[in-house]
Structure formats: C-alpha cells, structure tokens
Motif scaffolding. Structure first.
Motif: not given
Length: 183
Positions: A73, A77-78, A80, A110, A125
């Motif tokens: 995940t 995410l990184s 994107c 975050n 995460l």
C-alpha cells in the motif's frame, strides 16, 4: 473594530489572480519545478523498489526499501504521489508551487498521524519512526520549495506575488530598474 477603520467596507477586495502576474519563464518557476522533481523522483524510486519485493499489500512486517519500512500500500501510494509531483514539475508555475505546498502539509500531517499509530494494529502503512521522520523532512522540503519567493514579509517589489498583492503600488525609486541596468 480597529480593523474596520483600516479596511472600510466600501473598499472592495480584489482577488489575486497569480496566473496573470507570473510569467511562465519567471525564475521562481525553476525552484518549484526542481522541488517537485527531486521529491517525486525519490518517492517514485522508493515505491518501485517496494513493489519489486512482492510484499503483501497490507503486510506490517519488517520489509524495507531505501532504509524505510514499506508494504504494498505504501509503495503504490508513493508511486502515485511521485507521479503527481512529476506532473507538477512538467506543468510548473503556480500549479507546481501550490502542489508542493499542499503535499508538504499533507506529509507533515501524515507524519503526525502515523506517529500516533506506531506499534498499533491501525498502522496499515507499516510506518516506523524512520518513516515518520522522513515524512516530516519531505513535508518541510516540499513546503519550502512551494513557498519560496511566494511567502515572506519582505518580498522584492519586482516579485510577481508582491505585484499581485499591490496592483496599484509602484516600486520605490531605488528598486526600479533602469533599462540600461542588468540584474
């Protein structure tokens, strides 16, 4: 009500339209692009390295990439966010500046969120303290790159953001450049 004395109601507020005042080739554009590109490159590399290990999507084990803990995940995410920063680098200008600032704030938030979630089952995460510190550092760097030349109490009068905030004001005589002067 002292603020009403300084800003009478009859005086209408003008909305700042930065796009009209910031030329595409302005020197600040380079700073915004470099900031977005460098951070995007690192996040993209981190995400790709994390995806090549075939780790579980929500695995909270000790899988690392570039010294940071990761899972599927976080890697996706990184990637994107890295691609988004590359888009900001290509577009440049105010878009890159605003994108850098917004993502910088999100990285800092975050970091605080996952600082509170360390060693809990909600840490989906797989963050560890090095990830939290990395999130803080990247957030601060993105904010600095995004705010550079845009936010200050002493912007020079040839700055497009100063001109946008003071449309009727002229630069003082000592700051006006003569045509024969080169800066």
């Amino acid at each position: 009500m002292a603020s009403n004395a300084l800003h009478p109601q009859s005086q209408s507020r003008q909305r700042i339209k930065f796009d009209e005042h910031l030329p595409v080739d302005h020197r600040l554009n380079t700073v915004y692009r470099i900031g977005a590109g460098l951070m995007g490159l690192f996040l993209l590399a981190f995400g790709v390295l994390g995806l090549t290990d075939n780790i579980g999507f929500f695995d909270t084990g000790g899988n690392t990439a570039v010294g940071l803990n990761t899972n599927g995940t976080l890697s996706v995410l990184s990637v994107c966010v890295g691609v988004l920063l590359f888009v900001g680098m290509v577009v440049g200008g105010n878009f890159a500046s605003t994108l850098n600032m917004v993502l910088g704030v999100l990285f800092i938030l975050n970091g605080f969120l996952f600082l509170g979630l360390l060693d809990t089952p909600q840490n989906f995460l797989a963050f560890r303290i090095q990830n939290v510190l990395f999130s803080f550092v990247v957030g601060l760097l993105l904010m600095v790159f995004g705010m550079y030349g845009r936010v200050s109490s002493s912007l020079p009068h040839d700055n497009p953001y100063w001109r946008a905030r003071h449309p009727d004001a002229e630069a003082p005589d000592e700051e006006r450049a003569r045509p024969d002067q080169v800066r």
